[in-house]
Design an enzyme around this catalytic site. Structure first.
Site, PDB file in Angstrom:
ATOM      1  N   SER A 162      12.250  -9.466  55.051  1.00 44.48           N
ATOM      2  CA  SER A 162      11.204  -9.978  55.370  1.00 44.48           C
ATOM      3  C   SER A 162      10.465  -9.961  56.118  1.00 44.48           C
ATOM      4  CB  SER A 162      11.427 -10.994  55.414  1.00 44.48           C
ATOM      5  OG  SER A 162      10.639 -12.401  55.262  1.00 44.48           O
ATOM      6  N   ARG A 188      12.252   5.192  34.390  1.00 44.74           N
ATOM      7  CA  ARG A 188      12.130   6.283  35.745  1.00 44.74           C
ATOM      8  C   ARG A 188      11.838   7.352  36.022  1.00 44.74           C
ATOM      9  NH1 ARG A 188       7.755   1.675  37.402  1.00 44.74           N
ATOM     10  NH2 ARG A 188       8.160  -0.011  37.259  1.00 44.74           N
ATOM     11  N   GLN A 238       7.054  -1.866  42.050  1.00 40.16           N
ATOM     12  CA  GLN A 238       7.678  -1.293  40.554  1.00 40.16           C
ATOM     13  C   GLN A 238       8.765  -1.448  40.776  1.00 40.16           C
ATOM     14  OE1 GLN A 238       6.467   2.963  41.622  1.00 40.16           O
ATOM     15  NE2 GLN A 238       4.092   2.397  40.542  1.00 40.16           N
TER      16      GLN A 238
HETATM   17  C1  LIG Z   1       5.447   4.895  33.796  1.00 40.01           C
HETATM   18  C2  LIG Z   1       5.440   3.596  34.068  1.00 40.01           C
HETATM   19  C3  LIG Z   1       4.211   2.852  33.501  1.00 40.01           C
HETATM   20  C4  LIG Z   1       4.119   1.332  34.344  1.00 40.01           C
HETATM   21  N1  LIG Z   1       1.704   0.769  34.298  1.00 40.01           N
HETATM   22  C5  LIG Z   1       2.658  -0.624  34.632  1.00 40.01           C
HETATM   23  C6  LIG Z   1       0.901  -1.279  34.158  1.00 40.01           C
HETATM   24  O1  LIG Z   1       0.209  -0.102  34.660  1.00 40.01           O
HETATM   25  N2  LIG Z   1       0.844  -2.788  34.568  1.00 40.01           N
HETATM   26  C7  LIG Z   1       2.218  -3.375  34.934  1.00 40.01           C
HETATM   27  O2  LIG Z   1       2.045  -4.755  35.067  1.00 40.01           O
HETATM   28  N3  LIG Z   1       3.034  -2.535  34.561  1.00 40.01           N
HETATM   29  C8  LIG Z   1       3.334  -1.533  34.625  1.00 40.01           C
HETATM   30  N4  LIG Z   1       4.997  -0.532  34.244  1.00 40.01           N
HETATM   31  C9  LIG Z   1       6.131  -1.758  34.132  1.00 40.01           C
HETATM   32  C10 LIG Z   1       6.469  -2.511  33.226  1.00 40.01           C
HETATM   33  O3  LIG Z   1       5.633  -2.765  31.771  1.00 40.01           O
HETATM   34  C11 LIG Z   1       7.724  -3.044  32.762  1.00 40.01           C
HETATM   35  O4  LIG Z   1       7.197  -3.974  33.699  1.00 40.01           O
HETATM   36  C12 LIG Z   1       8.739  -2.842  33.893  1.00 40.01           C
HETATM   37  O5  LIG Z   1       8.930  -0.685  33.776  1.00 40.01           O
HETATM   38  C13 LIG Z   1       9.851  -3.654  33.701  1.00 40.01           C
HETATM   39  O6  LIG Z   1      10.958  -2.752  32.828  1.00 40.01           O
HETATM   40  P1  LIG Z   1      11.371  -3.847  31.776  1.00 40.01           P
HETATM   41  O7  LIG Z   1      10.455  -5.382  30.896  1.00 40.01           O
HETATM   42  O8  LIG Z   1      11.998  -3.597  30.713  1.00 40.01           O
HETATM   43  O9  LIG Z   1      13.306  -4.839  32.606  1.00 40.01           O
HETATM   44  P2  LIG Z   1      13.926  -5.159  32.506  1.00 40.01           P
HETATM   45  O10 LIG Z   1      12.500  -6.432  33.332  1.00 40.01           O
HETATM   46  O11 LIG Z   1      14.775  -5.112  33.961  1.00 40.01           O
HETATM   47  O12 LIG Z   1      13.788  -6.434  31.343  1.00 40.01           O
HETATM   48  C14 LIG Z   1      15.104  -5.425  30.707  1.00 40.01           C
HETATM   49  C15 LIG Z   1      15.264  -5.337  28.939  1.00 40.01           C
HETATM   50  O13 LIG Z   1      14.886  -7.208  28.667  1.00 40.01           O
HETATM   51  C16 LIG Z   1      14.539  -7.343  28.090  1.00 40.01           C
HETATM   52  N5  LIG Z   1      14.043  -8.999  28.762  1.00 40.01           N
HETATM   53  C17 LIG Z   1      13.680  -8.609  29.818  1.00 40.01           C
HETATM   54  N6  LIG Z   1      12.415  -9.757  30.251  1.00 40.01           N
HETATM   55  C18 LIG Z   1      12.345 -10.431  28.903  1.00 40.01           C
HETATM   56  C19 LIG Z   1      11.231 -11.944  28.395  1.00 40.01           C
HETATM   57  N7  LIG Z   1      10.793 -12.360  29.185  1.00 40.01           N
HETATM   58  N8  LIG Z   1      11.297 -11.193  27.209  1.00 40.01           N
HETATM   59  C20 LIG Z   1      11.940 -10.483  26.505  1.00 40.01           C
HETATM   60  N9  LIG Z   1      12.619  -9.425  26.724  1.00 40.01           N
HETATM   61  C21 LIG Z   1      12.936  -9.934  27.778  1.00 40.01           C
HETATM   62  C22 LIG Z   1      13.368  -6.203  27.508  1.00 40.01           C
HETATM   63  O14 LIG Z   1      14.035  -5.599  26.601  1.00 40.01           O
HETATM   64  C23 LIG Z   1      13.824  -5.446  29.153  1.00 40.01           C
HETATM   65  O15 LIG Z   1      13.867  -4.299  28.241  1.00 40.01           O
HETATM   66  C24 LIG Z   1       4.841   0.586  33.869  1.00 40.01           C
HETATM   67  C25 LIG Z   1       6.100   0.958  34.150  1.00 40.01           C
HETATM   68  C26 LIG Z   1       6.368   2.353  33.778  1.00 40.01           C
HETATM   69  C27 LIG Z   1       7.838   3.271  33.202  1.00 40.01           C
END
Ligand SMILES: Cc1cc2nc3c(=O)[nH]c(=O)nc-3n(C[C@H](O)[C@H](O)[C@H](O)COP(=O)(O)OP(=O)(O)OC[C@H]3O[C@@H](n4cnc5c(N)ncnc54)[C@H](O)[C@@H]3O)c2cc1C
Length: 245
Positions: A89, A171, A76
């Site tokens: 690793s 989180r 996660q």
């Molecule tokens: C309660 C909860 C349940 C979840 N359940 C699932 C699940 O069932 N399955 C699953 O796969 N994931 C799940 N996740 C993970 C979630 O979908 C995100 O992948 C994870 O929380 C990382 O968030 P993020 O992408 O905002 O963070 P980061 O990767 O740190 O990105 C930060 C921000 O940068 C921007 N960004 C980063 N990369 C890109 C990009 N390629 N394109 C455009 N903008 C970008 C976005 O604005 C993003 O919010 C869950 C998360 C939570 C909190």
């Protein structure tokens, strides 16, 4: 879980404020630094957060080490892409000499005798299978494929303050799973010690001092009612134990 905030950018509150002031001033950075009072630092950081002007927060880095966490959590954690990670690793560290597999037990399993017995037996069986395969000539990097999500792992990782806002929003929320939520709460407590102004209004957004909201929009959450009340009375949140971590 053992979390340590190992290093940070020096004077993170101040650096972010200098970077922000840079945008609005033609003075030298040294002059800005010299004349910026602590009260102005606090006011500028509040202003940036309120206006969602978040890029200056990217100048402040925070490096943590953590051990005693599961691979379920680590999977996660690394979904947060705006970060740098170095993880123990399983290819280079092998498990031939350990007495038991180092693993994490979810509290709900630890408190249930029957479930705990099944859990421990499964883990013992896994370690036995790993050892038998390695003894039969399988490389540890392939034998490790039998390992469960429960296995313990260790990390050094770095995030900047802007990425941490996003991490804490997601989180520290009650919707996050118990283990990553415990990590996020511990990280928030640590960064608040060194950057109290940057992280004053960080955490689950339902507990924001200004403009609280629910990112999950879930009326069934135990925090939802309080959050709705606080939307009209932002000062009500101030001073609660969790906000003052
Ligand atoms: C309660 C909860 C349940 C979840 N359940 C699932 C699940 O069932 N399955 C699953 O796969 N994931 C799940 N996740 C993970 C979630 O979908 C995100 O992948 C994870 O929380 C990382 O968030 P993020 O992408 O905002 O963070 P980061 O990767 O740190 O990105 C930060 C921000 O940068 C921007 N960004 C980063 N990369 C890109 C990009 N390629 N394109 C455009 N903008 C970008 C976005 O604005 C993003 O919010 C869950 C998360 C939570 C909190």
């Amino acid at each position: 879980m053992n979390l340590v905030l190992m290093r940070t950018t020096p004077e993170p509150d101040r650096l972010v404020a200098i970077a922000a002031r840079r945008c609005y001033s033609n003075r030298s950075a040294e002059d800005i630094d010299e004349k910026l009072s602590d009260a102005e630092v606090e006011r500028l950081l509040d202003f940036l957060r309120q206006r969602n002007h978040l890029s200056p927060f990217e100048h402040a880095d925070f490096s943590f080490s953590v051990d005693g966490i599961s691979r379920a959590l680590s999977h996660q954690l690394v979904r947060h892409r705006i970060a740098s990670y170095s993880q123990e690793s399983q290819r280079y560290v092998n498990y031939m000499k350990v007495e038991t597999l180092p693993f994490i037990t979810p509290p709900k399993i630890a408190n249930d005798d029957k479930a705990l017995q099944i859990y421990n037996q499964a883990l013992e069986h896994t370690l036995k299978a790993y050892r038998e395969m390695v003894e039969a000539g399988v490389a540890p990097e392939d034998a490790r494929y039998v390992f469960p999500n429960a296995i313990e792992t260790k990390f050094v990782f770095t995030m900047n303050a802007r990425s941490l806002f996003n991490f804490f929003e997601q989180r520290c929320c009650l919707k996050a799973q118990w283990e990553i939520r415990a990590l996020a709460m511990a990280m928030l407590a640590e960064v608040r010690k060194v950057a109290p102004n940057i992280f004053k209004n960080a955490g689950a957004p339902c507990r924001y001092l200004q403009n609280p909201y629910c990112r999950e929009n879930d009326p069934k959450c135990p925090m939802y009612k309080t959050m709705r009340e606080n939307q009209n009375e932002p000062d009500k949140n101030r001073g609660t134990e969790e906000n003052n971590l």
